[in-house]
Write a protein that holds these residues in place. Structure first.
Motif, PDB file in Angstrom:
ATOM      1  N   ARG A 195      33.675  30.942  35.042  1.00 42.46           N
ATOM      2  CA  ARG A 195      34.736  30.426  34.171  1.00 42.46           C
ATOM      3  C   ARG A 195      35.545  31.567  33.596  1.00 42.46           C
ATOM      4  NH1 ARG A 195      32.628  30.232  28.679  1.00 42.46           N
ATOM      5  NH2 ARG A 195      30.423  30.715  28.784  1.00 42.46           N
ATOM      6  N   GLU A 196      36.820  31.279  33.467  1.00 42.66           N
ATOM      7  CA  GLU A 196      37.735  32.289  32.963  1.00 42.66           C
ATOM      8  C   GLU A 196      37.512  32.498  31.471  1.00 42.66           C
ATOM      9  OE1 GLU A 196      42.524  33.178  32.887  1.00 42.66           O
ATOM     10  OE2 GLU A 196      41.716  31.707  34.303  1.00 42.66           O
ATOM     11  N   GLU A 197      37.447  33.758  31.082  1.00 41.10           N
ATOM     12  CA  GLU A 197      37.285  34.088  29.666  1.00 41.10           C
ATOM     13  C   GLU A 197      38.630  33.920  28.981  1.00 41.10           C
ATOM     14  OE1 GLU A 197      34.900  37.488  27.420  1.00 41.10           O
ATOM     15  OE2 GLU A 197      36.620  38.263  28.516  1.00 41.10           O
ATOM     16  N   LEU A 235      31.035  41.793  44.394  1.00 43.03           N
ATOM     17  CA  LEU A 235      31.122  42.705  43.250  1.00 43.03           C
ATOM     18  C   LEU A 235      29.792  42.769  42.503  1.00 43.03           C
ATOM     19  CD1 LEU A 235      34.649  41.646  41.981  1.00 43.03           C
ATOM     20  CD2 LEU A 235      34.057  43.787  43.094  1.00 43.03           C
ATOM     21  N   LEU A 236      29.162  41.613  42.310  1.00 46.88           N
ATOM     22  CA  LEU A 236      27.869  41.587  41.619  1.00 46.88           C
ATOM     23  C   LEU A 236      26.795  42.283  42.452  1.00 46.88           C
ATOM     24  CD1 LEU A 236      27.987  37.954  40.215  1.00 46.88           C
ATOM     25  CD2 LEU A 236      28.242  40.082  38.913  1.00 46.88           C
ATOM     26  N   ALA A 237      26.816  42.076  43.766  1.00 44.07           N
ATOM     27  CA  ALA A 237      25.849  42.748  44.642  1.00 44.07           C
ATOM     28  C   ALA A 237      26.023  44.258  44.551  1.00 44.07           C
ATOM     29  CB  ALA A 237      26.018  42.267  46.077  1.00 44.07           C
ATOM     30  N   ALA A 238      27.253  44.712  44.531  1.00 46.76           N
ATOM     31  CA  ALA A 238      27.510  46.151  44.432  1.00 46.76           C
ATOM     32  C   ALA A 238      26.966  46.712  43.123  1.00 46.76           C
ATOM     33  CB  ALA A 238      29.003  46.428  44.553  1.00 46.76           C
ATOM     34  N   ARG A 239      27.076  45.952  42.065  1.00 41.57           N
ATOM     35  CA  ARG A 239      26.519  46.407  40.782  1.00 41.57           C
ATOM     36  C   ARG A 239      24.994  46.500  40.839  1.00 41.57           C
ATOM     37  NH1 ARG A 239      29.623  42.897  36.108  1.00 41.57           N
ATOM     38  NH2 ARG A 239      31.731  43.670  36.511  1.00 41.57           N
ATOM     39  N   THR A 269      42.258  39.319  35.103  1.00 40.81           N
ATOM     40  CA  THR A 269      41.624  38.057  34.749  1.00 40.81           C
ATOM     41  C   THR A 269      40.136  38.337  34.611  1.00 40.81           C
ATOM     42  OG1 THR A 269      43.257  36.837  36.026  1.00 40.81           O
ATOM     43  CG2 THR A 269      41.258  35.667  35.424  1.00 40.81           C
ATOM     44  N   THR A 270      39.584  37.965  33.475  1.00 43.10           N
ATOM     45  CA  THR A 270      38.173  38.199  33.218  1.00 43.10           C
ATOM     46  C   THR A 270      37.419  36.885  33.356  1.00 43.10           C
ATOM     47  OG1 THR A 270      38.728  39.989  31.698  1.00 43.10           O
ATOM     48  CG2 THR A 270      36.504  39.085  31.543  1.00 43.10           C
ATOM     49  N   TYR A 271      36.321  36.945  34.090  1.00 39.10           N
ATOM     50  CA  TYR A 271      35.484  35.769  34.302  1.00 39.10           C
ATOM     51  C   TYR A 271      34.099  36.010  33.720  1.00 39.10           C
ATOM     52  CZ  TYR A 271      38.958  34.144  37.616  1.00 39.10           C
ATOM     53  OH  TYR A 271      40.120  33.720  38.194  1.00 39.10           O
ATOM     54  N   LEU A 272      33.537  34.960  33.149  1.00 38.27           N
ATOM     55  CA  LEU A 272      32.146  34.965  32.717  1.00 38.27           C
ATOM     56  C   LEU A 272      31.365  34.274  33.828  1.00 38.27           C
ATOM     57  CD1 LEU A 272      32.737  33.903  29.023  1.00 38.27           C
ATOM     58  CD2 LEU A 272      32.398  36.206  29.919  1.00 38.27           C
ATOM     59  N   VAL A 273      30.384  34.968  34.364  1.00 37.62           N
ATOM     60  CA  VAL A 273      29.673  34.488  35.546  1.00 37.62           C
ATOM     61  C   VAL A 273      28.199  34.289  35.213  1.00 37.62           C
ATOM     62  CG1 VAL A 273      29.165  34.954  37.969  1.00 37.62           C
ATOM     63  CG2 VAL A 273      31.229  35.907  36.936  1.00 37.62           C
ATOM     64  N   ALA A 303      27.130  37.825  33.624  1.00 36.55           N
ATOM     65  CA  ALA A 303      27.948  39.029  33.757  1.00 36.55           C
ATOM     66  C   ALA A 303      29.394  38.702  33.418  1.00 36.55           C
ATOM     67  CB  ALA A 303      27.862  39.586  35.176  1.00 36.55           C
ATOM     68  N   ARG A 304      30.113  39.719  33.074  1.00 29.14           N
ATOM     69  CA  ARG A 304      31.563  39.630  32.863  1.00 29.14           C
ATOM     70  C   ARG A 304      32.195  40.429  33.997  1.00 29.14           C
ATOM     71  NH1 ARG A 304      31.772  40.612  27.737  1.00 29.14           N
ATOM     72  NH2 ARG A 304      32.397  38.536  27.135  1.00 29.14           N
ATOM     73  N   VAL A 305      33.120  39.796  34.726  1.00 24.68           N
ATOM     74  CA  VAL A 305      33.752  40.422  35.877  1.00 24.68           C
ATOM     75  C   VAL A 305      35.263  40.354  35.698  1.00 24.68           C
ATOM     76  CG1 VAL A 305      34.074  40.306  38.378  1.00 24.68           C
ATOM     77  CG2 VAL A 305      31.849  39.769  37.397  1.00 24.68           C
ATOM     78  N   GLU A 306      35.936  41.490  35.837  1.00 28.16           N
ATOM     79  CA  GLU A 306      37.400  41.545  35.771  1.00 28.16           C
ATOM     80  C   GLU A 306      37.960  41.644  37.174  1.00 28.16           C
ATOM     81  OE1 GLU A 306      38.892  44.670  33.330  1.00 28.16           O
ATOM     82  OE2 GLU A 306      38.285  43.688  31.488  1.00 28.16           O
ATOM     83  N   LEU A 307      38.970  40.826  37.458  1.00 27.92           N
ATOM     84  CA  LEU A 307      39.623  40.856  38.761  1.00 27.92           C
ATOM     85  C   LEU A 307      41.090  41.204  38.584  1.00 27.92           C
ATOM     86  CD1 LEU A 307      38.169  37.600  40.367  1.00 27.92           C
ATOM     87  CD2 LEU A 307      37.299  39.929  40.523  1.00 27.92           C
ATOM     88  N   LEU A 308      41.597  42.028  39.486  1.00 26.91           N
ATOM     89  CA  LEU A 308      43.016  42.384  39.501  1.00 26.91           C
ATOM     90  C   LEU A 308      43.703  41.553  40.574  1.00 26.91           C
ATOM     91  CD1 LEU A 308      42.876  46.262  39.320  1.00 26.91           C
ATOM     92  CD2 LEU A 308      43.730  44.725  37.570  1.00 26.91           C
TER      93      LEU A 308
END
Length: 75
Positions: free
Chosen positions: A69-71, A48-52, A14-18, A31-36
Motif C-alpha cells: 500500500r502506498e504511504e 528489491l526486497l530479495a536484494a536487501r 512513491t513510497t510503499y509499505l510492504v 518494509a518501506r520501499v521507495e520507487l522512482l
C-alpha cells in the motif's frame, strides 16, 4: 559572473509499505520501499526486497508480497 546551470527538481518518489513473507521462515516482515517512476514499478518490489535480504535480485522467488500500500504523505 557565471550563471549556474539549471537544476531539475528531484524525481517524485512513491513510497510503499510492504508486508511480506520469506519462504522457509515463520512469520511476516514489514518494509518501506521507495520507487522512482521510470526506473522501478510495483512488480519490482520482490526483487528489491530479495536484494536487501540476500544481496541477489534473483532470489525474488523467496519473497511473497502479502500487502502493498502506498504511504500517504503529509503536506
Amino acid at each position: 559572473m557565471p550563471v549556474p546551470p539549471p537544476t531539475a527538481p528531484p524525481p517524485e518518489r512513491t513510497t510503499y509499505l510492504v508486508t511480506y513473507a520469506v519462504r522457509g521462515e515463520a512469520g511476516v516482515r514489514h518494509a518501506r520501499v521507495e520507487l522512482l517512476p521510470g526506473y522501478a514499478q510495483e512488480s519490482d518490489v520482490p526483487r528489491l526486497l530479495a536484494a536487501r535480504l540476500t544481496g541477489r535480485v534473483g532470489d525474488a522467488g523467496l519473497i511473497t508480497v502479502l500487502e502493498l500500500r502506498e504511504e500517504l504523505r503529509e503536506e
